[in-house]
Motif scaffolding. Structure first.
Motif, PDB file in Angstrom:
ATOM      1  N   PRO A 255      50.959  17.794 -28.224  1.00 14.68           N
ATOM      2  CA  PRO A 255      50.010  17.366 -28.854  1.00 14.68           C
ATOM      3  C   PRO A 255      49.266  16.048 -28.139  1.00 14.68           C
ATOM      4  O   PRO A 255      48.453  15.524 -28.095  1.00 14.68           O
ATOM      5  CB  PRO A 255      50.649  17.060 -30.125  1.00 14.68           C
ATOM      6  CG  PRO A 255      51.386  18.068 -30.547  1.00 14.68           C
ATOM      7  CD  PRO A 255      51.951  18.603 -29.115  1.00 14.68           C
ATOM      8  N   SER A 256      50.498  15.355 -27.700  1.00 17.29           N
ATOM      9  CA  SER A 256      50.413  14.192 -26.821  1.00 17.29           C
ATOM     10  C   SER A 256      49.318  14.295 -25.525  1.00 17.29           C
ATOM     11  O   SER A 256      48.584  13.547 -25.357  1.00 17.29           O
ATOM     12  CB  SER A 256      51.449  13.605 -26.180  1.00 17.29           C
ATOM     13  OG  SER A 256      52.316  13.196 -27.439  1.00 17.29           O
ATOM     14  N   ALA A 257      49.594  15.592 -24.990  1.00 17.92           N
ATOM     15  CA  ALA A 257      48.847  15.895 -23.841  1.00 17.92           C
ATOM     16  C   ALA A 257      47.416  15.996 -24.090  1.00 17.92           C
ATOM     17  O   ALA A 257      46.549  15.839 -23.694  1.00 17.92           O
ATOM     18  CB  ALA A 257      49.452  17.195 -23.154  1.00 17.92           C
ATOM     19  N   TRP A 258      47.282  16.535 -25.282  1.00 17.61           N
ATOM     20  CA  TRP A 258      45.818  16.951 -25.793  1.00 17.61           C
ATOM     21  C   TRP A 258      44.962  15.519 -26.116  1.00 17.61           C
ATOM     22  O   TRP A 258      43.975  15.539 -25.918  1.00 17.61           O
ATOM     23  CB  TRP A 258      45.528  17.996 -26.916  1.00 17.61           C
ATOM     24  CG  TRP A 258      46.417  19.070 -26.944  1.00 17.61           C
ATOM     25  CD1 TRP A 258      46.958  19.837 -27.995  1.00 17.61           C
ATOM     26  CD2 TRP A 258      46.685  19.948 -25.618  1.00 17.61           C
ATOM     27  NE1 TRP A 258      47.566  21.123 -27.436  1.00 17.61           N
ATOM     28  CE2 TRP A 258      47.519  21.243 -26.042  1.00 17.61           C
ATOM     29  CE3 TRP A 258      46.444  19.719 -24.377  1.00 17.61           C
ATOM     30  CZ2 TRP A 258      47.867  22.074 -25.146  1.00 17.61           C
ATOM     31  CZ3 TRP A 258      47.047  20.642 -23.429  1.00 17.61           C
ATOM     32  CH2 TRP A 258      47.599  21.523 -23.919  1.00 17.61           C
ATOM     33  N   VAL A 259      45.945  14.614 -26.632  1.00 20.27           N
ATOM     34  CA  VAL A 259      45.152  13.264 -26.790  1.00 20.27           C
ATOM     35  C   VAL A 259      44.935  12.539 -25.518  1.00 20.27           C
ATOM     36  O   VAL A 259      43.796  12.068 -25.522  1.00 20.27           O
ATOM     37  CB  VAL A 259      46.189  12.283 -27.782  1.00 20.27           C
ATOM     38  CG1 VAL A 259      45.801  10.847 -27.662  1.00 20.27           C
ATOM     39  CG2 VAL A 259      46.581  12.900 -29.153  1.00 20.27           C
ATOM     40  N   SER A 260      45.799  12.621 -24.525  1.00 17.72           N
ATOM     41  CA  SER A 260      45.336  12.232 -23.332  1.00 17.72           C
ATOM     42  C   SER A 260      44.227  12.658 -22.463  1.00 17.72           C
ATOM     43  O   SER A 260      43.169  12.410 -21.848  1.00 17.72           O
ATOM     44  CB  SER A 260      46.538  12.146 -22.198  1.00 17.72           C
ATOM     45  OG  SER A 260      47.657  11.672 -22.653  1.00 17.72           O
ATOM     46  N   LEU A 261      44.194  14.221 -22.867  1.00 20.23           N
ATOM     47  CA  LEU A 261      42.975  15.056 -22.466  1.00 20.23           C
ATOM     48  C   LEU A 261      41.868  14.361 -23.010  1.00 20.23           C
ATOM     49  O   LEU A 261      40.768  14.342 -22.334  1.00 20.23           O
ATOM     50  CB  LEU A 261      43.216  16.471 -22.547  1.00 20.23           C
ATOM     51  CG  LEU A 261      41.918  17.302 -22.185  1.00 20.23           C
ATOM     52  CD1 LEU A 261      41.872  17.521 -20.708  1.00 20.23           C
ATOM     53  CD2 LEU A 261      42.083  18.476 -23.005  1.00 20.23           C
ATOM     54  N   ARG A 262      41.682  14.199 -24.269  1.00 20.90           N
ATOM     55  CA  ARG A 262      40.349  13.747 -25.045  1.00 20.90           C
ATOM     56  C   ARG A 262      39.978  12.396 -24.596  1.00 20.90           C
ATOM     57  O   ARG A 262      38.964  12.174 -24.417  1.00 20.90           O
ATOM     58  CB  ARG A 262      40.709  13.966 -26.605  1.00 20.90           C
ATOM     59  CG  ARG A 262      40.886  15.357 -26.972  1.00 20.90           C
ATOM     60  CD  ARG A 262      41.157  15.191 -28.530  1.00 20.90           C
ATOM     61  NE  ARG A 262      40.888  16.718 -29.003  1.00 20.90           N
ATOM     62  CZ  ARG A 262      41.952  17.300 -29.342  1.00 20.90           C
ATOM     63  NH1 ARG A 262      43.211  16.496 -29.485  1.00 20.90           N
ATOM     64  NH2 ARG A 262      42.231  18.288 -29.988  1.00 20.90           N
ATOM     65  N   GLU A 263      41.142  11.612 -24.066  1.00 22.15           N
ATOM     66  CA  GLU A 263      40.694  10.149 -23.769  1.00 22.15           C
ATOM     67  C   GLU A 263      40.176  10.417 -22.428  1.00 22.15           C
ATOM     68  O   GLU A 263      39.137   9.777 -22.058  1.00 22.15           O
ATOM     69  CB  GLU A 263      41.994   9.450 -23.666  1.00 22.15           C
ATOM     70  CG  GLU A 263      42.644   9.130 -25.069  1.00 22.15           C
ATOM     71  CD  GLU A 263      43.744   8.470 -24.946  1.00 22.15           C
ATOM     72  OE1 GLU A 263      44.609   8.283 -23.603  1.00 22.15           O
ATOM     73  OE2 GLU A 263      44.250   8.110 -25.984  1.00 22.15           O
ATOM     74  N   LEU A 264      40.669  11.138 -21.663  1.00 25.34           N
ATOM     75  CA  LEU A 264      40.015  11.442 -20.300  1.00 25.34           C
ATOM     76  C   LEU A 264      38.504  11.955 -20.355  1.00 25.34           C
ATOM     77  O   LEU A 264      37.750  11.497 -19.486  1.00 25.34           O
ATOM     78  CB  LEU A 264      40.668  12.409 -19.361  1.00 25.34           C
ATOM     79  CG  LEU A 264      42.139  11.856 -18.764  1.00 25.34           C
ATOM     80  CD1 LEU A 264      42.964  12.983 -18.005  1.00 25.34           C
ATOM     81  CD2 LEU A 264      41.628  10.843 -17.628  1.00 25.34           C
ATOM     82  N   ALA A 265      38.369  12.864 -21.175  1.00 24.99           N
ATOM     83  CA  ALA A 265      37.082  13.557 -21.292  1.00 24.99           C
ATOM     84  C   ALA A 265      36.104  12.495 -21.835  1.00 24.99           C
ATOM     85  O   ALA A 265      34.975  12.723 -21.577  1.00 24.99           O
ATOM     86  CB  ALA A 265      37.055  14.642 -22.464  1.00 24.99           C
ATOM     87  N   ALA A 266      36.302  11.510 -22.349  1.00 24.16           N
ATOM     88  CA  ALA A 266      35.358  10.394 -22.755  1.00 24.16           C
ATOM     89  C   ALA A 266      34.998   9.401 -21.856  1.00 24.16           C
ATOM     90  O   ALA A 266      34.067   8.730 -21.758  1.00 24.16           O
ATOM     91  CB  ALA A 266      35.909   9.623 -23.976  1.00 24.16           C
ATOM     92  N   LEU A 267      35.795   9.369 -20.518  1.00 24.74           N
ATOM     93  CA  LEU A 267      35.235   8.582 -19.553  1.00 24.74           C
ATOM     94  C   LEU A 267      34.288   9.155 -18.703  1.00 24.74           C
ATOM     95  O   LEU A 267      34.071  10.331 -18.547  1.00 24.74           O
ATOM     96  CB  LEU A 267      36.582   8.731 -18.521  1.00 24.74           C
ATOM     97  CG  LEU A 267      37.801   7.833 -19.306  1.00 24.74           C
ATOM     98  CD1 LEU A 267      38.991   7.688 -18.253  1.00 24.74           C
ATOM     99  CD2 LEU A 267      37.632   6.534 -19.789  1.00 24.74           C
ATOM    100  N   PRO A 268      33.543   8.301 -17.847  1.00 26.87           N
ATOM    101  CA  PRO A 268      32.500   8.863 -16.782  1.00 26.87           C
ATOM    102  C   PRO A 268      33.187   9.868 -15.735  1.00 26.87           C
ATOM    103  O   PRO A 268      34.476   9.395 -15.694  1.00 26.87           O
ATOM    104  CB  PRO A 268      32.073   7.598 -16.253  1.00 26.87           C
ATOM    105  CG  PRO A 268      32.189   6.444 -17.308  1.00 26.87           C
ATOM    106  CD  PRO A 268      33.520   6.850 -17.945  1.00 26.87           C
ATOM    107  N   ARG A 269      32.453  10.626 -15.279  1.00 32.43           N
ATOM    108  CA  ARG A 269      33.381  11.693 -14.316  1.00 32.43           C
ATOM    109  C   ARG A 269      34.001  11.001 -13.306  1.00 32.43           C
ATOM    110  O   ARG A 269      35.005  11.644 -12.889  1.00 32.43           O
ATOM    111  CB  ARG A 269      32.201  12.599 -13.839  1.00 32.43           C
ATOM    112  CG  ARG A 269      32.515  13.696 -12.961  1.00 32.43           C
ATOM    113  CD  ARG A 269      31.678  14.614 -12.657  1.00 32.43           C
ATOM    114  NE  ARG A 269      30.559  14.398 -11.626  1.00 32.43           N
ATOM    115  CZ  ARG A 269      29.850  14.923 -11.419  1.00 32.43           C
ATOM    116  NH1 ARG A 269      29.474  16.232 -11.745  1.00 32.43           N
ATOM    117  NH2 ARG A 269      28.673  14.385 -10.559  1.00 32.43           N
TER     118      ARG A 269
END
Length: 365
Positions: free
Chosen positions: A335-349
């Motif tokens: 679950p913590s990995a998925w939170v980090s992933l969503r944070e990454l996804a919100a950033l510019p490429r």
């Protein structure tokens, strides 16, 4: 159906959503957009939805063949485990079954210029830009490919056993993949559910590399379960051959890219293309008859017309998978990995690539 049913029946509202979203996921904006293409996408999604039945209904049906019933039970176990063990979405996806009466659910058409390994993009209102265009009928896919070939493009048509609607509505298990061996069934279900965690428009490498990393983690954990040790050797061998195949194709794709970017005249580039593709086939035979001990599972792929589009369809967007595997390994839990992933996804490429330790995207250089 009475007119008022379209306003009051939740099942009908869900179906309407399926038609619209399915069309948006599949309908490309590149090239001439036609109502006919939109209709085949909507109709194909409707047929898939219409044929899907709850698993308990299919399992209780005496007409369901024994081998299919066994695989459905296995798939149901995998599905429940994927949510409880991997914290993947716990929803209605893969809790129904549809027999489409054909080998593939869709056929994807890839296209590339005659002197380029970069696939032509199709852009979708929901999914963003991807390197193919999908059709629910093989004849439609081949007709589209023929038109592209007539325009001088390299084309490739390939059947696809499954796709994700990205969590917009519930994807069913399908006859197109239910017969897969156990580890491959785990791989597919986990991969498609991973796409429901997060999806970034116009960044196929991010989406596919992440889902591929999750599927590998999923299979690793599945094989660690009691009674699964006997599957490990076969999985390891399959993984090795899969990696060898991707490396071989990637090597020649890079060589062709270097050729096409050179200052040679087009005639010399075409001759070099022919030579390199011939060498690719020869190298495959050496690999097959050497370290693969005669395994012929990739003969069909190499037996087709190999061109730029064929090469572009293989492993082009999974190079970031190790970075996602490291992200998963560093996290205290999934679950913590998925939170980090969503944070990454919100950033510019460019920023999310830097956070993953990846070089700038080729389009940004």
């Amino acid at each position: 159906m009475p007119e008022h049913a379209h306003r009051t029946d939740p099942r009908t509202r869900r179906l309407s959503c399926a038609l619209v979203v399915g069309a948006l996921l599949l309908s490309g904006c590149t090239g001439a957009f036609s109502p006919r293409y939109y209709w085949q996408a909507a109709h194909g999604q409707f047929e898939l939805w219409r044929r899907a039945r709850p698993l308990d209904v299919v399992l209780a049906d005496s007409a369901t063949p024994g081998p299919v019933r066994d695989q459905l039970r296995l798939a149901a176990d995998i599905r429940d485990w994927a949510s409880s063990e991997l914290s993947l979405p716990d929803n209605g996806s893969y809790r129904r079954y549809a027999d489409l009466g054909r080998r593939f659910v869709v056929w994807n058409v890839f296209a590339a210029e005659a002197l380029s390994v970069k696939p032509r993009q199709s852009c979708f209102p929901v999914a963003g830009c991807v390197s193919y265009r999908g059709f629910f009928a093989e004849a439609d896919a081949r007709a589209h490919a023929h038109a592209l070939a007539e325009a001088g493009l390299d084309v490739h048509v390939t059947g696809i056993p499954a796709y994700s609607t990205l969590g917009w509505f519930d994807d069913p298990l399908l006859n197109t993949f239910i017969h897969y061996p156990e580890t491959e069934l785990v791989r597919l279900i986990v991969h498609e559910l991973a796409h429901q965690i997060v999806y970034v428009r116009d960044d196929t490498e991010f989406n596919e590399s992440f889902a591929s990393a999750v599927e590998e983690e999923g299979v690793r954990r599945w094989l660690a379960r009691p009674g699964k040790a006997a599957l490990q050797q076969g999985f390891d061998r399959t993984q090795t051959m899969r990696a060898d195949f991707a490396a071989l194709v990637g090597k020649y794709r890079e060589m062709l890219d270097e050729l096409y970017r050179s200052d040679l005249p087009d005639e010399a580039k075409r001759a070099g293309k022919h030579t390199l593709i011939g060498q690719l086939g020869a190298d495959y035979i050496r690999l097959r008859d050497g370290s693969w001990n005669g395994f012929r599972g990739y003969d069909r792929w190499f037996g087709q017309d190999i061109n730029n589009a064929t090469l572009a369809s293989i492993g082009l967007y999974t190079s970031a998978r190790p970075a996602f595997s490291q992200l998963i390994a560093r996290a205290p839990d999934l679950p913590s990995a998925w939170v980090s992933l969503r944070e990454l996804a919100a950033l510019p490429r460019d920023e999310r690539r830097a956070r993953l330790g990846l070089p700038p995207h080729p389009d940004d250089r």
